[in-house]
Design an enzyme around this catalytic site. Structure first.
Site, PDB file in Angstrom:
ATOM      1  N   GLU A  13      13.684 -17.257 -13.112  1.00 31.28           N
ATOM      2  CA  GLU A  13      13.265 -15.881 -13.376  1.00 31.28           C
ATOM      3  C   GLU A  13      12.327 -15.821 -14.592  1.00 31.28           C
ATOM      4  O   GLU A  13      11.316 -15.109 -14.574  1.00 31.28           O
ATOM      5  CB  GLU A  13      14.515 -15.004 -13.584  1.00 31.28           C
ATOM      6  CG  GLU A  13      14.271 -13.553 -13.926  1.00 31.28           C
ATOM      7  CD  GLU A  13      13.415 -12.805 -12.908  1.00 31.28           C
ATOM      8  OE1 GLU A  13      13.147 -13.316 -11.815  1.00 31.28           O
ATOM      9  OE2 GLU A  13      12.977 -11.690 -13.258  1.00 31.28           O
ATOM     10  N   HIS A  59      13.915 -36.695 -12.483  1.00 33.63           N
ATOM     11  CA  HIS A  59      13.632 -37.177 -11.126  1.00 33.63           C
ATOM     12  C   HIS A  59      12.182 -36.906 -10.722  1.00 33.63           C
ATOM     13  O   HIS A  59      11.872 -36.798  -9.546  1.00 33.63           O
ATOM     14  CB  HIS A  59      14.608 -36.547 -10.130  1.00 33.63           C
ATOM     15  CG  HIS A  59      16.033 -36.932 -10.419  1.00 33.63           C
ATOM     16  ND1 HIS A  59      16.527 -38.184 -10.147  1.00 33.63           N
ATOM     17  CD2 HIS A  59      17.030 -36.254 -11.022  1.00 33.63           C
ATOM     18  CE1 HIS A  59      17.787 -38.253 -10.543  1.00 33.63           C
ATOM     19  NE2 HIS A  59      18.119 -37.087 -11.080  1.00 33.63           N
ATOM     20  N   TRP A  92      -3.134  -2.531  -1.492  1.00 37.56           N
ATOM     21  CA  TRP A  92      -2.930  -3.914  -1.911  1.00 37.56           C
ATOM     22  C   TRP A  92      -3.499  -4.741  -0.766  1.00 37.56           C
ATOM     23  O   TRP A  92      -3.018  -4.674   0.361  1.00 37.56           O
ATOM     24  CB  TRP A  92      -1.440  -4.202  -2.102  1.00 37.56           C
ATOM     25  CG  TRP A  92      -1.190  -5.584  -2.611  1.00 37.56           C
ATOM     26  CD1 TRP A  92      -1.255  -6.011  -3.906  1.00 37.56           C
ATOM     27  CD2 TRP A  92      -0.818  -6.737  -1.831  1.00 37.56           C
ATOM     28  NE1 TRP A  92      -0.961  -7.345  -3.984  1.00 37.56           N
ATOM     29  CE2 TRP A  92      -0.698  -7.820  -2.726  1.00 37.56           C
ATOM     30  CE3 TRP A  92      -0.593  -6.962  -0.480  1.00 37.56           C
ATOM     31  CZ2 TRP A  92      -0.349  -9.100  -2.310  1.00 37.56           C
ATOM     32  CZ3 TRP A  92      -0.254  -8.235  -0.068  1.00 37.56           C
ATOM     33  CH2 TRP A  92      -0.127  -9.292  -0.973  1.00 37.56           C
ATOM     34  N   ARG A 131       2.472   0.447  -6.413  1.00 36.81           N
ATOM     35  CA  ARG A 131       2.722  -0.388  -5.231  1.00 36.81           C
ATOM     36  C   ARG A 131       1.496  -1.151  -4.784  1.00 36.81           C
ATOM     37  O   ARG A 131       1.573  -2.044  -3.935  1.00 36.81           O
ATOM     38  CB  ARG A 131       3.200   0.485  -4.082  1.00 36.81           C
ATOM     39  CG  ARG A 131       4.589   0.961  -4.352  1.00 36.81           C
ATOM     40  CD  ARG A 131       4.948   2.076  -3.420  1.00 36.81           C
ATOM     41  NE  ARG A 131       6.300   2.465  -3.686  1.00 36.81           N
ATOM     42  CZ  ARG A 131       7.333   2.182  -2.902  1.00 36.81           C
ATOM     43  NH1 ARG A 131       7.151   1.533  -1.794  1.00 36.81           N
ATOM     44  NH2 ARG A 131       8.535   2.553  -3.233  1.00 36.81           N
ATOM     45  N   ASN A 181      -0.353   1.387   6.291  1.00 37.43           N
ATOM     46  CA  ASN A 181       0.441   0.508   5.439  1.00 37.43           C
ATOM     47  C   ASN A 181       1.086  -0.517   6.367  1.00 37.43           C
ATOM     48  O   ASN A 181       1.740  -0.141   7.328  1.00 37.43           O
ATOM     49  CB  ASN A 181       1.526   1.358   4.740  1.00 37.43           C
ATOM     50  CG  ASN A 181       2.422   0.529   3.858  1.00 37.43           C
ATOM     51  OD1 ASN A 181       2.114  -0.616   3.542  1.00 37.43           O
ATOM     52  ND2 ASN A 181       3.540   1.114   3.451  1.00 37.43           N
ATOM     53  N   GLY A 182       0.839  -1.803   6.116  1.00 42.33           N
ATOM     54  CA  GLY A 182       1.410  -2.840   6.976  1.00 42.33           C
ATOM     55  C   GLY A 182       0.333  -3.797   7.447  1.00 42.33           C
ATOM     56  O   GLY A 182      -0.726  -3.899   6.826  1.00 42.33           O
ATOM     57  N   LYS A 232       8.495 -14.453 -14.415  1.00 40.70           N
ATOM     58  CA  LYS A 232       7.978 -13.364 -15.269  1.00 40.70           C
ATOM     59  C   LYS A 232       6.691 -13.815 -15.946  1.00 40.70           C
ATOM     60  O   LYS A 232       5.718 -13.080 -15.995  1.00 40.70           O
ATOM     61  CB  LYS A 232       8.987 -12.966 -16.363  1.00 40.70           C
ATOM     62  CG  LYS A 232      10.176 -12.171 -15.970  1.00 40.70           C
ATOM     63  CD  LYS A 232       9.927 -10.781 -15.484  1.00 40.70           C
ATOM     64  CE  LYS A 232       9.620 -10.720 -14.031  1.00 40.70           C
ATOM     65  NZ  LYS A 232      10.602 -10.663 -13.049  1.00 40.70           N
ATOM     66  N   CYS A 270       0.837  -1.191   0.000  1.00 36.12           N
ATOM     67  CA  CYS A 270       0.000   0.000   0.000  1.00 36.12           C
ATOM     68  C   CYS A 270       0.881   1.254   0.000  1.00 36.12           C
ATOM     69  O   CYS A 270       2.021   1.219   0.447  1.00 36.12           O
ATOM     70  CB  CYS A 270      -0.852   0.021   1.249  1.00 36.12           C
ATOM     71  SG  CYS A 270      -1.724  -1.511   1.511  1.00 36.12           S
ATOM     72  N   LYS A 295       4.091  -3.602  -6.228  1.00 32.76           N
ATOM     73  CA  LYS A 295       5.512  -3.471  -6.527  1.00 32.76           C
ATOM     74  C   LYS A 295       6.408  -3.734  -5.322  1.00 32.76           C
ATOM     75  O   LYS A 295       7.445  -4.360  -5.460  1.00 32.76           O
ATOM     76  CB  LYS A 295       5.765  -2.067  -7.079  1.00 32.76           C
ATOM     77  CG  LYS A 295       7.186  -1.807  -7.516  1.00 32.76           C
ATOM     78  CD  LYS A 295       7.528  -2.581  -8.761  1.00 32.76           C
ATOM     79  CE  LYS A 295       8.976  -2.455  -9.159  1.00 32.76           C
ATOM     80  NZ  LYS A 295       9.364  -3.527 -10.085  1.00 32.76           N
ATOM     81  N   GLU A 311       3.700 -14.097 -13.485  1.00 33.28           N
ATOM     82  CA  GLU A 311       3.226 -12.803 -12.971  1.00 33.28           C
ATOM     83  C   GLU A 311       2.313 -12.074 -13.927  1.00 33.28           C
ATOM     84  O   GLU A 311       1.329 -11.481 -13.517  1.00 33.28           O
ATOM     85  CB  GLU A 311       4.429 -11.871 -12.757  1.00 33.28           C
ATOM     86  CG  GLU A 311       5.203 -12.114 -11.529  1.00 33.28           C
ATOM     87  CD  GLU A 311       6.346 -11.122 -11.452  1.00 33.28           C
ATOM     88  OE1 GLU A 311       6.306 -10.253 -10.582  1.00 33.28           O
ATOM     89  OE2 GLU A 311       7.290 -11.207 -12.272  1.00 33.28           O
TER      90      GLU A 311
END
Ligand code: F6R
Length: 602
Positions: A478, A501, A76, A27, A100-101, A482, A2, A597, A485
């Site tokens: 990575e 395996h 968020w 964010r 925020n938190g 990507k 947030c 973010k 997401e």
């Protein structure tokens, strides 16, 4: 996560708040809201989804009142679904709060307050703050005392701004765990707040990055801190570094294209003719160090795994990598001969920050590799090495990763140099390769076009495996991250040699294998692994400078003379491929669903 903002002053409060929230929107964008207050009136506007919904609501409200102060939030969701009711600011009878938190003990507090007759309307943890404040205010009749008592009761991580009709000239603020900045504006009597510096740049005379447990009360008369001893005034850059799309369709696209340039900045002054230098630390850093431990989350964690290969291979130093959220609770054995490196684009990721604090508490030397100066981690770590990628706006990290890998590669070489464990020739090869990184990160039209064309073949199927070996394994991780997401398709990164395996049981034509096949690192080994998958009918997309007969699709990279240069070329291909798949699926590339973010909650 947030973002929060606050304003006291004579300018149009709502405009300042909305402009600030625009800077923070990437964010968190589940909902947004503002609360505005003057002596006569308190108004609140909230809207679900992106900030322009809130703006539209405010514009159509024909609210011409002039407000003395206000607070704003972009959310968020942590507790409670993204609904308008759960959007901030949260309201009691006569007060509003943005937060925020996470308030960890909110259930106990809520039960207690319900037993005192308080009524809750949202499913959030935040709402308890404003009720707790009013509970104390009703009996103490002092906003300040009520606010101080409130924050004493809160457990978790939070930064909060609170306003109340009971004291209409004030904004109360407190920081514990989540970032908060307070500033004097350019004009007489102006005070501003924000959870990061971007909304404040160009608007402030001076600022305080609040330390944990720091709080106070602001009015047009000024700012009073509960404990002045923790307060250090500083300044911000005077001009704003605007991040614009500059003709690209998305910030992510711009940031992919920018990588070639920004890595040159990353290396500037650090990559010398015959050596590596860092102004941020000197050789004494590695005295007595026998081991490196790296800790990070997400994409930064992948940069960490890549670095672990380089530290061991080049600097001959033992290196392990941990996911910060795991590390914190595993009761790790920490010894003082370990150098602790955290990696973070934002410098605010809650788990990484706490891991860093843990290491410091145990007496370990620490470094943060970070993109944001003055972030929480740069203020905690012994040494900060900035990646200099510039503002990264796309939620899916791109240039942050390439610059992190470059910094870490240079650090591995610096340690190798100090320990004298690399031959002159080997060092020369590495330095030469580093100089070639910008050209390896250039986006070639033909490669972009190829990923655009191929993207239409990869919209369905039951999953993707990105496979690679050595440093191409974290690169595979990575690539898969990507894709997940921004396309919302299932993808996994896997060490190529490990497929047999277990995961190879999934192989069929609907399983897409993206195979990273560098020429200069274990080519024959990975080739065999891909052959095994092809024999079981998996659809193969090979990324390699060498043509590969069994590939259903082939993206040819340039021939390079160092595996790390192949690494960066393939990185660009993976970033473009996931972006083009996301575009075809009609997704929001820059603000993918459910993400934010900077993750400031654990
Ligand atoms: C992925 C992504 C995240 C971040 C992670 C850590 O594209 O952006 O996985 O890498 O949340 O963030 P920082 O690096 O800011 O600590």
């Amino acid at each position: 996560m947030c973002g929060i903002v606050g304003y006291i002053g004579k300018q149009k409060t709502v405009n300042i708040l909305l402009d600030g929230l625009k800077e923070l929107e990437y964010r968190g964008y589940d909902s947004a809201g503002v609360a505005l207050l003057n002596q006569n009136k308190i108004s609140v506007y909230k809207a679900l989804g992106k900030l322009n919904n809130l703006e539209e609501k405010i514009n159509t409200s024909n609210d011409n009142e002039s407000y003395d102060l206000g607070i704003g939030h972009t959310r968020w969701a942590t507790h409670g679904k993204p609904t308008e009711l759960n959007a901030h600011p949260h309201l009691g009878e006569y007060s509003y709060v943005v937060h925020n938190g996470i308030i960890e003990n909110y259930k106990e507090l809520k039960d207690e307050l319900i037993s005192h007759g308080h009524k809750f309307v949202s499913q959030t943890d935040t709402e308890v703050i404003v009720h707790l404040f009013e509970y104390y205010q009703n009996s103490l009749n002092s906003c300040q005392e009520a606010f101080e008592k409130t924050v004493e009761r809160l457990e978790g991580a939070y930064s909060i701004l609170l306003i109340s009709k009971a004291c209409p000239e004030n904004i109360f603020f407190f920081k514990h765990g989540s970032p908060l900045i307070v500033a004097h504006g350019m004009n007489e009597g102006e005070v501003l707040f924000a959870s990061s510096d971007a909304p404040l740049i160009g608007l402030c005379k001076d600022v305080v990055y609040l330390e944990d447990e720091c709080g106070g009360v602001a009015s047009k008369e000024g700012i009073v801190f509960f404990d002045e001893s923790q307060v250090q005034w500083g300044s911000l850059p005077s001009s704003k570094q605007f991040a614009q799309k500059e003709g690209y369709r998305f910030f992510m696209e711009k940031e992919i294209y920018e990588q070639s340039n920004v890595v040159s900045d990353t290396m500037l002054g650090r990559l010398q003719d015959q050596s590596i230098t860092f102004d941020e630390f000197d050789a004494s850093l590695i005295q007595g160090i026998n081991e490196i431990k790296i800790c990070a989350c997400g994409t930064s964690y992948h940069a960490g795994i890549t670095a672990s290969y380089l530290f061991e291979r080049l600097a001959k130093v033992k290196c392990s990598v941990e996911i910060a959220s795991e590390f914190r609770y595993k009761e790790p054995l920490l010894t003082k001969d370990t150098l602790f490196i955290v990696i973070s684009q934002s410098g605010e990721t809650a788990d990484t920050l706490e891991a860093l604090k843990m290491a410091k508490k145990n007496g370990l030397k620490s470094i943060v590799v970070c993109n944001v100066d003055n972030s929480s981690m740069t203020r905690v770590a012994d040494h900060s090495v900035l990646t200099r990628a510039g503002i990264e706006k796309g939620v899916a990290s791109t240039k942050a990763f390439s610059t992190q890998v470059v910094v870490l590669w240079m650090m591995a070489l610096y340690f190798a140099q100090q320990k004298k464990v690399l031959s002159q020739e080997a060092m020369h090869t590495e330095l030469h390769a580093l100089r070639e990184v910008p050209s390896s990160l250039l986006v070639l039209d033909k490669v972009h076009e190829k990923t655009r064309r191929l993207s239409k073949r990869y919209l369905h199927g039951h999953g993707f495996f990105f496979i690679g070996r050595d440093v191409f394994f974290p690169l595979a991780l990575e690539g898969a991250l990507k894709l997940k997401e921004i396309s919302y398709l299932h993808a996994e990164g896997y060490p190529a040699g490990e497929m047999k395996h277990g995961p190879i049981a999934l192989a069929d034509p609907e399983l897409f294998t993206i195979a990273l096949m560098p020429q200069h690192l274990l080519y024959d080994k990975i080739k065999s692994n891909v052959e095994e998958l092809s024999a079981r009918d998996s659809t193969i997309c090979a990324i390699s400078p060498l043509s590969f007969d069994l590939a259903d699709d082939f993206i040819q990279t340039n021939v390079k003379d160092h595996y790390m240069l192949e690494f960066f070329e393939m990185l660009v291909v993976l970033q473009l491929l996931s972006m083009e798949i996301s575009v075809r699926l009609g997704n929001d590339v820059d603000m993918p669903r459910n993400l934010a973010k900077s993750v400031t909650v654990e």
